[in-house]
Every structure is written in C-alpha cells, then in structure tokens.
Motif scaffolding. Structure first.
Motif, PDB file in Angstrom:
ATOM      1  N   PHE A  44       1.307  -1.035  -0.335  1.00 58.78           N
ATOM      2  CA  PHE A  44      -0.241  -0.141   0.134  1.00 58.78           C
ATOM      3  C   PHE A  44       0.804   1.037  -0.089  1.00 58.78           C
ATOM      4  N   MET A  45       0.665   2.268  -0.929  1.00 60.95           N
ATOM      5  CA  MET A  45       1.091   3.571  -0.674  1.00 60.95           C
ATOM      6  C   MET A  45       0.048   4.398  -0.975  1.00 60.95           C
ATOM      7  N   GLU A  46       0.459   5.526   0.097  1.00 56.22           N
ATOM      8  CA  GLU A  46      -0.821   6.778  -0.166  1.00 56.22           C
ATOM      9  C   GLU A  46       0.663   8.090   0.034  1.00 56.22           C
ATOM     10  N   ARG A  47       0.248   9.296  -1.056  1.00 54.00           N
ATOM     11  CA  ARG A  47       1.326  10.265  -0.877  1.00 54.00           C
ATOM     12  C   ARG A  47       0.723  11.202  -1.451  1.00 54.00           C
ATOM     13  N   LYS A  48       1.556  12.503  -0.897  1.00 54.64           N
ATOM     14  CA  LYS A  48       0.881  13.894  -1.072  1.00 54.64           C
ATOM     15  C   LYS A  48       1.810  14.235  -1.240  1.00 54.64           C
ATOM     16  N   ALA A  49       2.237  15.346  -2.631  1.00 51.80           N
ATOM     17  CA  ALA A  49       2.698  15.771  -3.138  1.00 51.80           C
ATOM     18  C   ALA A  49       3.901  17.177  -2.261  1.00 51.80           C
ATOM     19  N   PRO A  50       4.941  17.271  -2.101  1.00 55.40           N
ATOM     20  CA  PRO A  50       5.623  16.450  -3.203  1.00 55.40           C
ATOM     21  C   PRO A  50       6.282  15.081  -3.143  1.00 55.40           C
ATOM     22  N   LEU A  51       5.872  15.123  -2.194  1.00 53.26           N
ATOM     23  CA  LEU A  51       6.326  13.258  -1.612  1.00 53.26           C
ATOM     24  C   LEU A  51       6.298  12.492  -2.475  1.00 53.26           C
ATOM     25  N   LEU A  52       7.128  11.383  -3.093  1.00 53.56           N
ATOM     26  CA  LEU A  52       6.136  10.142  -3.953  1.00 53.56           C
ATOM     27  C   LEU A  52       7.349   9.283  -4.010  1.00 53.56           C
ATOM     28  N   VAL A  53       6.620   7.513  -4.077  1.00 53.09           N
ATOM     29  CA  VAL A  53       8.121   6.564  -4.437  1.00 53.09           C
ATOM     30  C   VAL A  53       8.277   6.665  -5.177  1.00 53.09           C
ATOM     31  N   GLN A  54       9.131   5.406  -5.811  1.00 49.80           N
ATOM     32  CA  GLN A  54       9.469   4.880  -6.829  1.00 49.80           C
ATOM     33  C   GLN A  54       9.158   3.553  -6.900  1.00 49.80           C
ATOM     34  N   LYS A  55       8.795   2.096  -7.735  1.00 48.36           N
ATOM     35  CA  LYS A  55       8.122   1.001  -7.772  1.00 48.36           C
ATOM     36  C   LYS A  55       9.153   0.628  -7.195  1.00 48.36           C
ATOM     37  N   ALA A  56       8.803  -0.741  -5.983  1.00 51.00           N
ATOM     38  CA  ALA A  56       9.417  -1.188  -5.366  1.00 51.00           C
ATOM     39  C   ALA A  56      10.740  -1.626  -6.015  1.00 51.00           C
ATOM     40  N   LEU A  57      11.348  -2.399  -6.051  1.00 45.69           N
ATOM     41  CA  LEU A  57      12.962  -2.899  -6.859  1.00 45.69           C
ATOM     42  C   LEU A  57      13.018  -4.098  -5.878  1.00 45.69           C
ATOM     43  N   TYR A  58      14.047  -4.549  -6.996  1.00 47.48           N
ATOM     44  CA  TYR A  58      14.008  -5.841  -6.341  1.00 47.48           C
ATOM     45  C   TYR A  58      15.395  -6.388  -6.519  1.00 47.48           C
ATOM     46  N   CYS A  59      16.631  -5.457  -5.710  1.00 49.81           N
ATOM     47  CA  CYS A  59      17.877  -5.621  -7.139  1.00 49.81           C
ATOM     48  C   CYS A  59      19.223  -5.271  -6.257  1.00 49.81           C
TER      49      CYS A  59
END
Length: 302
Positions: A44-59
């Motif tokens: 789950f992700m909820e955001r309000k600008a100017p904060l956001l996240v990239q797609k979760a990576l498995y790197c």
C-alpha cells in the motif's frame, strides 16, 4: 500556530510566500509492507506531493526477496513553512529497505521553519532498513524532526540520520551556519511500554559545535538507531567497539540503549564518503547478525 518545541518559539512568523503547510508544502507519504509467499511487497502507498516513491525494486543481491524503495521529493528540498509526514507500517515478518534518491537539502530561511514527522510501526518479526541520504542544512535554516517508533520485541529497525555541517563548498563555505537543527527519536512497545527518548539539538549561535570535544574539525555526524532483540544487540556490540582512524578522519562507536531496546551507533567524519563507509560497516554487521544475509557491494558510482 502550535509550537512543537521551545527552540522554535522565535520562528513562528509566516513566510511572505506560500503559507505554512499550504498547497505543496504539507507532504504526506504512507507505506505498508507485507510478507507474501516467498518475498515481501510494497502492499500500500498513499502520497501527497511533493513526496512520492518509485516502484519497489528487487535489486539487492544480498536480500533478493526484499523490496528496495526510493523516496523522491519533487520540490528539490525543504523550504520555510514545509511540513512533511512519513509513515512506515511493517506487517508481521515483512522486510524492506528504504532510502532517498538524493540528499535532503534544507534551504536558507528568513521566516518560520521546516518540520517533518516520521512514524514507524513494526509488527512481530518485521525488518526495516531506513537509510536515507544525508541532510544538508543551508545558512540560517531551521529544521525540526520528530520520529516515533512502535516496535514489537521480535522486530528490527535500522534507522540512520546523517547530518552535514552545511554547504561547505558554497561561496566562502557554510560550516555550521544554520540556526536550528532539532531531532528527537522515541520508541515504545505495541502495548505502550516506553523504551527511550533522545533529542539532538544544535544551535551553533548559542553553542559552538566546532569546539574540541564536540565536532572539532569533523564535518559529518552520523547517528544510527538499531532497535532489535537483546541477543542481536549484544552480539553486534561485542564486534563494534569504540574506534578511530590514526589519521583523524573518523571516530565511531556503539552503545546500548535502555530497556533492552537495542543499540545507538555514532560516527563523526571529515567527509561524507568516510561517514557513509563507516555506517555501511555497521549496517553489514546488523544485516548479517539479524537477517543472516550480506550487504552487497556498493554500485560503482556510489
């Protein structure tokens, strides 16, 4: 306006630009991680600008089942009147590594202050590494951070704050020329039992932190809070004693937190890269001890 701390009492004036907490200045980010089948996910992700996240990576080659999430701000840093809220919800046995895409810049101010509130909730067996990039305070900036943690006894949180002395290479240099840096961290068990509360307050005009015995010639201060079961904390502390470089480039050490909460690790360093390397060394000990996994080698550009 409510005064969050006494050191902010003289910085309650409104900016001449956008009002405090106005449009684009009251950011919100909520993240929930869950354990699913053979890996953890960002559920789950909820955001309000100017904060956001990239797609979760498995790197992460050391923990390939763990999502790596980068927090991004589209504003280029915090300015006067900004109010940020970040919340992490780690469900049972969930794992995650969260960081930021760049250093957090606290811009120069002539009114009010910038503030952030961070909330961590870790259920049984959860494991979170939150290792953001450094904080860079500009001349006359004021920053207040309040972090609250609710953590189960079997969970682990590794949380780092790295503070630079300022924009060292801007104009003539801005070494400890900010007005206020205030950061508090408190932790408790899910049932409400208090573990500890710690507050770091730096006001260079009132107390010169460049003195010997405080920061001296060091330009970077790193503080890492490790909340983990007692057996892990004891094993890590035996390995990580007080150390320093003969060349005077860094000094570090780990101490026990009260109420068997875990450890606090501190490092002072001449530059950012040295501080990053020392924190990484502590991170390696933690991950191997708690998760049984290695920390992969850094990318060539880091």
């Amino acid at each position: 306006m409510q005064v969050l701390a006494s050191e902010l009492a003289s910085y309650q004036d409104e900016p001449k630009q956008l009002a405090t907490g106005g449009l684009g200045k009251e950011a919100l980010l909520r993240l929930r991680f869950e354990a699913r089948a053979e890996r953890s996910i960002l559920a789950f992700m909820e955001r309000k600008a100017p904060l956001l996240v990239q797609k979760a990576l498995y790197c992460d080659e050391g923990m390939p089942d763990t999502p790596v999430v980068y927090i991004i701000t589209t504003s280029g840093g915090l300015v006067q009147g900004d109010r940020y809220t970040v919340e992490f919800d780690m469900r049972p046995r969930a794992r995650a590594h969260v960081t930021t895409q760049a250093a957090t810049k606290i811009h120069e101010m002539d009114a009010n202050y910038a503030a952030q509130t961070q909330e961590f909730l870790l259920d049984d067996g959860a494991y979170l590494e939150y290792l953001p990039e450094p904080i860079i305070p500009s001349r006359h900036s004021r920053f207040h951070s309040r972090t609250r943690v609710r953590i189960a006894e079997s969970a682990t949180l590794l949380y780092a704050e790295t503070l630079l002395a300022g924009r060292l290479h801007y104009r003539e240099g801005e070494r400890f020329q900010f007005d206020v840096y205030s950061s508090s961290v408190s932790a408790e068990r899910p049932e409400g039992a208090k573990l500890f509360t710690e507050k770091l307050l730096i006001e260079p005009e009132h107390a010169d932190v460049r003195n010997i015995g405080v920061m001296g010639n060091f330009n970077v201060f790193g503080s890492v809070v490790l909340l983990t079961p007692r057996e892990h904390a004891a094993a890590i502390q035996q390995t990580m004693g007080a150390q320093w470089s003969r060349a005077g480039e860094w000094a570090d050490g780990a101490s026990r937190l009260p109420n068997d909460a875990g450890l606090v690790y501190r490092v002072v360093a001449a530059d950012t890269q040295t501080a990053r390397e020392r924190i990484r060394a502590f991170w390696k000990l933690v991950r191997l001890q708690v998760a049984g996994c290695p920390v992969a080698n850094p990318f060539p550009w880091r």
